[in-house]
Design a protein around this motif. Structure first.
Motif, PDB file in Angstrom:
ATOM      1  N   THR A  52      -2.353  -8.544   3.718  1.00 22.91           N
ATOM      2  CA  THR A  52      -1.767  -7.582   3.082  1.00 22.91           C
ATOM      3  C   THR A  52      -2.358  -6.310   3.995  1.00 22.91           C
ATOM      4  O   THR A  52      -1.542  -5.308   4.040  1.00 22.91           O
ATOM      5  CB  THR A  52      -1.807  -7.329   1.278  1.00 22.91           C
ATOM      6  OG1 THR A  52      -1.969  -8.381   1.151  1.00 22.91           O
ATOM      7  CG2 THR A  52      -1.111  -6.465   0.984  1.00 22.91           C
ATOM      8  N   ASN A  83       5.111   2.356   0.764  1.00 26.61           N
ATOM      9  CA  ASN A  83       4.547   1.272  -0.051  1.00 26.61           C
ATOM     10  C   ASN A  83       3.733   0.795  -0.004  1.00 26.61           C
ATOM     11  O   ASN A  83       2.349  -0.236  -0.903  1.00 26.61           O
ATOM     12  CB  ASN A  83       6.153   1.094  -0.326  1.00 26.61           C
ATOM     13  CG  ASN A  83       6.281  -0.044  -1.807  1.00 26.61           C
ATOM     14  OD1 ASN A  83       5.634  -1.360  -1.569  1.00 26.61           O
ATOM     15  ND2 ASN A  83       6.210   0.895  -2.780  1.00 26.61           N
ATOM     16  N   GLU A 120       0.912   1.621  -1.111  1.00 28.67           N
ATOM     17  CA  GLU A 120       0.574   2.582  -2.022  1.00 28.67           C
ATOM     18  C   GLU A 120       0.163   1.130  -3.025  1.00 28.67           C
ATOM     19  O   GLU A 120      -0.172   1.284  -3.819  1.00 28.67           O
ATOM     20  CB  GLU A 120       2.052   2.816  -3.027  1.00 28.67           C
ATOM     21  CG  GLU A 120       2.258   4.264  -2.543  1.00 28.67           C
ATOM     22  CD  GLU A 120       3.564   4.324  -2.580  1.00 28.67           C
ATOM     23  OE1 GLU A 120       4.657   4.018  -3.530  1.00 28.67           O
ATOM     24  OE2 GLU A 120       4.249   6.009  -1.772  1.00 28.67           O
ATOM     25  N   ALA A 121       0.434  -0.193  -2.590  1.00 28.83           N
ATOM     26  CA  ALA A 121       0.365  -1.044  -3.606  1.00 28.83           C
ATOM     27  C   ALA A 121      -0.955  -1.950  -3.254  1.00 28.83           C
ATOM     28  O   ALA A 121      -1.093  -2.451  -3.771  1.00 28.83           O
ATOM     29  CB  ALA A 121       1.772  -2.282  -2.716  1.00 28.83           C
ATOM     30  N   ARG A 146       5.036  -9.759  -1.153  1.00 27.48           N
ATOM     31  CA  ARG A 146       5.692  -8.560  -0.406  1.00 27.48           C
ATOM     32  C   ARG A 146       6.225  -8.588   1.109  1.00 27.48           C
ATOM     33  O   ARG A 146       6.644  -7.636   2.104  1.00 27.48           O
ATOM     34  CB  ARG A 146       3.811  -8.276   0.376  1.00 27.48           C
ATOM     35  CG  ARG A 146       3.335  -7.712  -1.137  1.00 27.48           C
ATOM     36  CD  ARG A 146       3.868  -6.367  -1.736  1.00 27.48           C
ATOM     37  NE  ARG A 146       3.937  -5.183  -0.318  1.00 27.48           N
ATOM     38  CZ  ARG A 146       4.348  -4.629  -0.932  1.00 27.48           C
ATOM     39  NH1 ARG A 146       4.864  -3.988  -2.154  1.00 27.48           N
ATOM     40  NH2 ARG A 146       4.651  -3.364  -0.179  1.00 27.48           N
ATOM     41  N   TRP A 152       9.784  -6.082  -5.487  1.00 27.92           N
ATOM     42  CA  TRP A 152       9.152  -4.844  -5.980  1.00 27.92           C
ATOM     43  C   TRP A 152       7.567  -5.599  -7.398  1.00 27.92           C
ATOM     44  O   TRP A 152       6.539  -5.455  -8.026  1.00 27.92           O
ATOM     45  CB  TRP A 152       8.641  -3.874  -5.472  1.00 27.92           C
ATOM     46  CG  TRP A 152       8.209  -2.658  -5.987  1.00 27.92           C
ATOM     47  CD1 TRP A 152       6.822  -2.382  -5.466  1.00 27.92           C
ATOM     48  CD2 TRP A 152       7.627  -2.397  -7.652  1.00 27.92           C
ATOM     49  NE1 TRP A 152       6.043  -1.640  -5.602  1.00 27.92           N
ATOM     50  CE2 TRP A 152       6.428  -1.505  -7.393  1.00 27.92           C
ATOM     51  CE3 TRP A 152       7.851  -2.333  -8.704  1.00 27.92           C
ATOM     52  CZ2 TRP A 152       5.703  -0.764  -8.151  1.00 27.92           C
ATOM     53  CZ3 TRP A 152       7.187  -1.805 -10.278  1.00 27.92           C
ATOM     54  CH2 TRP A 152       6.068  -0.743  -9.639  1.00 27.92           C
ATOM     55  N   PHE A 196       4.562  -6.970  -8.083  1.00 32.36           N
ATOM     56  CA  PHE A 196       3.313  -5.521  -9.293  1.00 32.36           C
ATOM     57  C   PHE A 196       3.144  -6.513 -10.809  1.00 32.36           C
ATOM     58  O   PHE A 196       2.197  -6.373 -10.803  1.00 32.36           O
ATOM     59  CB  PHE A 196       4.593  -4.491 -10.416  1.00 32.36           C
ATOM     60  CG  PHE A 196       3.324  -3.198 -10.768  1.00 32.36           C
ATOM     61  CD1 PHE A 196       2.519  -3.121 -10.043  1.00 32.36           C
ATOM     62  CD2 PHE A 196       3.542  -3.400 -12.052  1.00 32.36           C
ATOM     63  CE1 PHE A 196       1.835  -1.866 -10.617  1.00 32.36           C
ATOM     64  CE2 PHE A 196       3.282  -3.124 -12.957  1.00 32.36           C
ATOM     65  CZ  PHE A 196       1.862  -1.936 -12.330  1.00 32.36           C
ATOM     66  N   ASN A 205       0.247  -8.103  -9.382  1.00 29.69           N
ATOM     67  CA  ASN A 205      -1.010  -8.073  -9.621  1.00 29.69           C
ATOM     68  C   ASN A 205      -1.597  -7.686 -11.251  1.00 29.69           C
ATOM     69  O   ASN A 205      -2.778  -8.369 -11.727  1.00 29.69           O
ATOM     70  CB  ASN A 205      -0.574  -6.088  -8.895  1.00 29.69           C
ATOM     71  CG  ASN A 205      -0.895  -6.241  -7.253  1.00 29.69           C
ATOM     72  OD1 ASN A 205      -1.332  -7.303  -7.435  1.00 29.69           O
ATOM     73  ND2 ASN A 205      -0.165  -5.535  -6.960  1.00 29.69           N
TER      74      ASN A 205
END
Length: 132
Positions: free
Chosen positions: A11, A55, A58-59, A91, A110, A114, A117
């Motif tokens: 990632t 992004n 951020e992720a 991703r 997205w 999320f 996660n």
């Protein structure tokens, strides 16, 4: 190292390669003395690549913390690994849809990422309910 930990590395590499590739392709216009020059990102593809890169930044922390917390709190490793691989695949698809200018599909991906996660993050709390 576990598969999930390798996915953390993957990632990280994904969000770095997202912007590095655009800078490399546009090397004649990219000025390394001014790497954040907004004029370089006026091109729509470069602009979308920058958005995908940002992004990714951020992720990344939430994903890394979720995986490490789940492993530290002895969640089911096989499930953590599977969800981490799924997150990385989502991703990659997210970046491709961002570059391909597919905003609706990008938003769906997205949301899926999320949710993955969240599942990893809360896995230790629910470990008593897992059949593994």
């Amino acid at each position: 190292m576990t598969i999930a930990e390798w996915c953390i590395f993957g990632t990280l590499m994904l969000y770095l390669l997202t912007i590095a590739s655009v800078k490399w392709i546009g090397f004649r216009r990219f000025d390394n003395a001014r790497p954040r020059d907004p004029a370089f990102y006026n091109d729509p593809l470069r602009s979308r690549a920058l958005g995908a890169h940002q992004n990714g930044i951020e992720a990344f922390p939430f994903f890394a913390v979720a995986v490490l917390l789940a492993e530290f709190r002895t969640g089911p490793q096989r499930l953590i690994d599977e969800l981490a691989v799924l997150f990385l695949i989502v991703r990659i698809a997210y970046v491709l849809t961002y570059l391909g200018d597919r905003p609706t599909l990008r938003s769906i991906l997205w949301s899926i990422g999320f949710a993955i996660n969240l599942a990893i993050f809360f896995m230790p709390m629910l470990r008593g309910f897992w059949p593994v």
